[in-house]
Design a protein around this motif. Structure first.
Motif: not given
Length: 222
Positions: A136-164
């Motif tokens: 989405t960002a690349r489409k709407l703001w193409p002249e800027v370089e984007f570096v993606s980031a999120s909370t480092p966690m495994t799939f299993e850790e994310y499952l535990d954090s949501i609980g569903d």
């Protein structure tokens, strides 16, 4: 009961949705509003590491965040950053955006109005939203370089954090569907989707993991 095949397919989608970018110093970090305060925590961590001099939090409310974040997602993110010691001078808030496109457009406008020169952005989202946010960002703001980031966690850790677990798989399927249909609607750039990821998506949809798909749309191969 979630089958072993569905678990394997969900892990494949989880891995694809993450961009795998190496975090580096950028002009600003933009934290995309959601139910997950971990986005704010990750933004603060990157600020403390000297990766950015400024944080922008963007987001109003949605049906899933209205009760938990009554003052708005971006405002709650800002409050969390202040609790963690970030000075007010290092935080901007965009409290109106209600979808990813508005997150990007409104944050861009806020930074321009504030006179901030932006050549690169650390784009912080929930782990399974990295690729959607990036496209989405690349489409709407193409002249800027984007570096993606999120909370480092495994799939299993994310499952535990949501609980569903079923909800998490539904969200993974919904996020991939949007990567398929939104480029044709002009909302994001198109990205290559490997055959094994498409096969996993098709199996999960066929097994009924569909609560987060966009209704009445042809979410087929582009």
């Amino acid at each position: 009961m979630i089958s072993p095949q569905a678990w394997a397919d969900a892990r494949r989608l989880w891995g694809y949705h993450q961009m795998g970018h190496t975090v580096r110093p950028c002009s600003v970090a933009v934290g995309l509003g959601s139910h997950d305060l971990g986005v704010a925590d990750t933004a603060v961590s990157l600020y403390e590491r000297g990766m950015v001099p400024l944080l922008v939090f963007t987001g109003a409310n949605s049906p899933t965040t209205r009760e938990r974040m009554p003052r708005g997602e971006a405002v709650h993110y800002r409050e969390r950053a202040f609790e963690l010691g970030v000075p007010s001078s290092a935080v901007l808030v965009e409290p109106q955006a209600r979808n990813t496109g508005e997150n990007i457009r409104f944050s861009r406008a806020l930074l321009e109005e504030s006179g901030v020169n932006v050549s690169s952005v650390l784009l912080i989202s929930k782990p399974y939203e990295e690729r959607r946010a990036y496209a989405t960002a690349r489409k709407l703001w193409p002249e800027v370089e984007f570096v993606s980031a999120s909370t480092p966690m495994t799939f299993e850790e994310y499952l535990d954090s949501i609980g569903d677990p079923r909800l998490v798989i539904d969200m993974l399927v919904g996020a991939l569907q949007r990567l398929l249909i939104y480029p044709d609607q002009g909302f994001m750039i198109r990205q290559a989707i490997p055959e094994d990821v498409m096969a996993a998506y098709d199996r999960l949809r066929g097994s009924g993991f569909t609560s987060r798909i966009v209704p009445d749309s042809a979410a087929t191969r582009p």
